[in-house]
Write a protein that holds these residues in place. Structure first.
Motif, PDB file in Angstrom:
ATOM      1  N   THR A   1     -48.111 -50.365   3.642  1.00 48.04           N
ATOM      2  CA  THR A   1     -47.850 -51.713   3.161  1.00 48.04           C
ATOM      3  C   THR A   1     -47.014 -52.467   4.192  1.00 48.04           C
ATOM      4  O   THR A   1     -46.792 -51.971   5.310  1.00 48.04           O
ATOM      5  CB  THR A   1     -47.174 -51.684   1.774  1.00 48.04           C
ATOM      6  OG1 THR A   1     -47.127 -53.006   1.240  1.00 48.04           O
ATOM      7  CG2 THR A   1     -45.774 -51.085   1.825  1.00 48.04           C
TER       8      THR A   1
ATOM      9  N   LYS B   1     -49.189 -52.928   8.412  1.00 42.27           N
ATOM     10  CA  LYS B   1     -50.646 -52.827   8.310  1.00 42.27           C
ATOM     11  C   LYS B   1     -51.354 -53.041   9.654  1.00 42.27           C
ATOM     12  O   LYS B   1     -52.465 -52.544   9.853  1.00 42.27           O
ATOM     13  CB  LYS B   1     -51.178 -53.811   7.268  1.00 42.27           C
ATOM     14  CG  LYS B   1     -50.823 -53.423   5.847  1.00 42.27           C
ATOM     15  CD  LYS B   1     -51.500 -54.323   4.825  1.00 42.27           C
ATOM     16  CE  LYS B   1     -51.186 -53.875   3.406  1.00 42.27           C
ATOM     17  NZ  LYS B   1     -51.931 -54.676   2.400  1.00 42.27           N
TER      18      LYS B   1
ATOM     19  N   ASN C   1     -54.653 -50.347   5.487  1.00 46.30           N
ATOM     20  CA  ASN C   1     -53.773 -50.074   4.352  1.00 46.30           C
ATOM     21  C   ASN C   1     -53.904 -48.642   3.844  1.00 46.30           C
ATOM     22  O   ASN C   1     -53.176 -48.221   2.954  1.00 46.30           O
ATOM     23  CB  ASN C   1     -54.043 -51.059   3.205  1.00 46.30           C
ATOM     24  CG  ASN C   1     -55.274 -50.694   2.387  1.00 46.30           C
ATOM     25  OD1 ASN C   1     -56.275 -50.236   2.931  1.00 46.30           O
ATOM     26  ND2 ASN C   1     -55.215 -50.912   1.084  1.00 46.30           N
TER      27      ASN C   1
ATOM     28  N   ASN D   1     -59.361 -49.988   5.425  1.00 46.15           N
ATOM     29  CA  ASN D   1     -58.778 -51.098   4.676  1.00 46.15           C
ATOM     30  C   ASN D   1     -59.527 -51.245   3.357  1.00 46.15           C
ATOM     31  O   ASN D   1     -60.713 -51.570   3.349  1.00 46.15           O
ATOM     32  CB  ASN D   1     -58.848 -52.406   5.463  1.00 46.15           C
ATOM     33  CG  ASN D   1     -58.044 -53.510   4.805  1.00 46.15           C
ATOM     34  OD1 ASN D   1     -58.219 -53.814   3.635  1.00 46.15           O
ATOM     35  ND2 ASN D   1     -57.132 -54.099   5.559  1.00 46.15           N
TER      36      ASN D   1
ATOM     37  N   ASP E   1     -58.142 -53.168   0.872  1.00 47.14           N
ATOM     38  CA  ASP E   1     -57.626 -54.387   0.243  1.00 47.14           C
ATOM     39  C   ASP E   1     -58.747 -55.338  -0.158  1.00 47.14           C
ATOM     40  O   ASP E   1     -58.798 -55.825  -1.289  1.00 47.14           O
ATOM     41  CB  ASP E   1     -56.677 -55.120   1.196  1.00 47.14           C
ATOM     42  CG  ASP E   1     -55.291 -54.510   1.254  1.00 47.14           C
ATOM     43  OD1 ASP E   1     -54.874 -53.883   0.262  1.00 47.14           O
ATOM     44  OD2 ASP E   1     -54.625 -54.658   2.293  1.00 47.14           O
TER      45      ASP E   1
ATOM     46  N   TYR F   1     -59.945 -56.307  -3.841  1.00 48.72           N
ATOM     47  CA  TYR F   1     -59.777 -57.666  -4.332  1.00 48.72           C
ATOM     48  C   TYR F   1     -61.072 -58.198  -4.943  1.00 48.72           C
ATOM     49  O   TYR F   1     -61.069 -58.762  -6.043  1.00 48.72           O
ATOM     50  CB  TYR F   1     -59.303 -58.602  -3.217  1.00 48.72           C
ATOM     51  CG  TYR F   1     -59.076 -59.993  -3.757  1.00 48.72           C
ATOM     52  CD1 TYR F   1     -57.884 -60.315  -4.370  1.00 48.72           C
ATOM     53  CD2 TYR F   1     -60.081 -60.951  -3.728  1.00 48.72           C
ATOM     54  CE1 TYR F   1     -57.686 -61.564  -4.937  1.00 48.72           C
ATOM     55  CE2 TYR F   1     -59.902 -62.197  -4.294  1.00 48.72           C
ATOM     56  CZ  TYR F   1     -58.691 -62.502  -4.892  1.00 48.72           C
ATOM     57  OH  TYR F   1     -58.515 -63.732  -5.472  1.00 48.72           O
TER      58      TYR F   1
ATOM     59  N   ALA G   1     -53.102 -58.018   4.297  1.00 47.80           N
ATOM     60  CA  ALA G   1     -53.866 -58.174   3.058  1.00 47.80           C
ATOM     61  C   ALA G   1     -54.800 -59.372   3.148  1.00 47.80           C
ATOM     62  O   ALA G   1     -55.960 -59.305   2.728  1.00 47.80           O
ATOM     63  CB  ALA G   1     -52.922 -58.318   1.865  1.00 47.80           C
TER      64      ALA G   1
ATOM     65  N   THR H   1     -51.270 -64.513  -0.746  1.00 49.66           N
ATOM     66  CA  THR H   1     -51.228 -63.147  -0.225  1.00 49.66           C
ATOM     67  C   THR H   1     -49.898 -62.779   0.422  1.00 49.66           C
ATOM     68  O   THR H   1     -49.759 -61.674   0.927  1.00 49.66           O
ATOM     69  CB  THR H   1     -52.345 -62.920   0.813  1.00 49.66           C
ATOM     70  OG1 THR H   1     -52.022 -63.621   2.021  1.00 49.66           O
ATOM     71  CG2 THR H   1     -53.703 -63.356   0.296  1.00 49.66           C
TER      72      THR H   1
ATOM     73  N   GLN I   1     -57.968 -51.324  -5.243  1.00 47.20           N
ATOM     74  CA  GLN I   1     -57.802 -50.840  -3.872  1.00 47.20           C
ATOM     75  C   GLN I   1     -57.263 -49.417  -3.869  1.00 47.20           C
ATOM     76  O   GLN I   1     -57.603 -48.620  -2.995  1.00 47.20           O
ATOM     77  CB  GLN I   1     -56.923 -51.797  -3.042  1.00 47.20           C
ATOM     78  CG  GLN I   1     -55.460 -51.912  -3.450  1.00 47.20           C
ATOM     79  CD  GLN I   1     -54.589 -50.798  -2.901  1.00 47.20           C
ATOM     80  OE1 GLN I   1     -54.973 -50.120  -1.943  1.00 47.20           O
ATOM     81  NE2 GLN I   1     -53.438 -50.587  -3.507  1.00 47.20           N
TER      82      GLN I   1
END
Length: 266
Positions: free
Chosen positions: A61, A65, A86, A99, A101, A105, A133, A190, A248
């Motif tokens: 986090t 990243k 991530n 990743n 994320d 999402y 993100a 974000t 995620q």
């Protein structure tokens, strides 16, 4: 026994341990998920320690990243395209970055508002922030033929970098975005602005927002950020950060264990 973790700063507010504990129980796997705060100067040493201690993987986090990439053996998929990681898998003494994320999402968006992605041609999106993100989310949304996906960020060049990688996109100043806020059908916050304990903070007022637009904040603590409270008062539809977190996390868990999570306990 799977050993998993989250590294970053701060991490103490994270709900990831309880989420992954649910995943372990659902799949009848044994494992632990730890929160490991890391300072900038500790990053390389902590990664080597995780590797040496036999961890199977870890999440990444803020603020690492992008920084994490220089310590990995390989990055794949969206992580490679957007240079943002991530999730890291440790296999055969190799560190591979992913990743989840963006995919998380889009899955959360589709669960809450399935109509939104069914017809995208005339829809506009505004993404607030240009960190890891934001990159992952922009990459995944760019697979759809939205009319535009615009980016605003305090550091204009970072917004331009993301914008240049998208099909139809502009990097805007905060003032420009405020002036045309009524154009957007989805506004995604974000950044970490508004995260506990700074609950009162908000980057942009939603005055003038289109009625029934979707307002989304990836912060999940507090659930009702100042941004989302503002959005609700102006008649927006709401997408909470916890939903993205769950999806995620499920994708990361699948990378580490090979087990797909189909049912979520909120």
């Amino acid at each position: 026994m799977y050993r998993l973790a989250l590294i970053g700063n701060p991490v103490k507010q994270s709900k990831s341990p309880e989420i992954h504990q649910q995943f372990f129980e659902q799949t009848s796997l044994k494992g632990t998920y730890e929160l490991i705060p890391v300072d900038q100067v500790e990053l390389e040493g902590k990664i080597n320690w995780l590797k040496a201690e036999g961890y199977h993987g870890f999440n990444v986090t803020v603020p690492f990243k992008e920084k994490i990439i220089e310590y990995l053996d390989e990055i794949v998929g969206p992580a490679k395209a957007m240079q943002s990681v991530n999730t890291v898998s440790i296999q055969n003494n190799r560190l591979v970055g992913y990743n989840t994320d963006g995919e998380g999402y889009v899955l959360s968006l589709n669960e809450a508002y399935p109509d939104f992605l069914s017809d995208v041609k005339h829809k506009r999106i505004l993404i607030i922030g240009a960190g890891g993100a934001a990159k992952g989310i922009a990459y995944q949304l760019n697979k759809y033929a939205f009319q535009s996906i615009d980016i605003i960020n305090r550091t204009a060049e970072k917004a331009r970098q993301i914008s240049r990688s998208l099909n139809h996109s502009r990097a805007l100043s905060l003032g420009m975005a405020k002036d045309i806020l009524e154009q957007y059908d989805l506004i995604i916050q974000t950044t970490s602005v508004g995260m506990s304990p700074n609950n009162h903070e908000q980057i942009i007022s939603l005055q003038g927002v289109k009625p029934n637009a979707i307002a989304s904040d990836i912060i999940y603590k507090p659930k009702w950020t100042s941004f989302l409270q503002d959005a609700e008062q102006r008649g927006c539809r709401i997408l909470f950060g916890e939903s993205m977190l769950l999806y995620q996390a499920a994708k990361a868990f699948q990378i580490w264990t090979g087990q797909e999570i189909k049912d979520f306990v909120n």
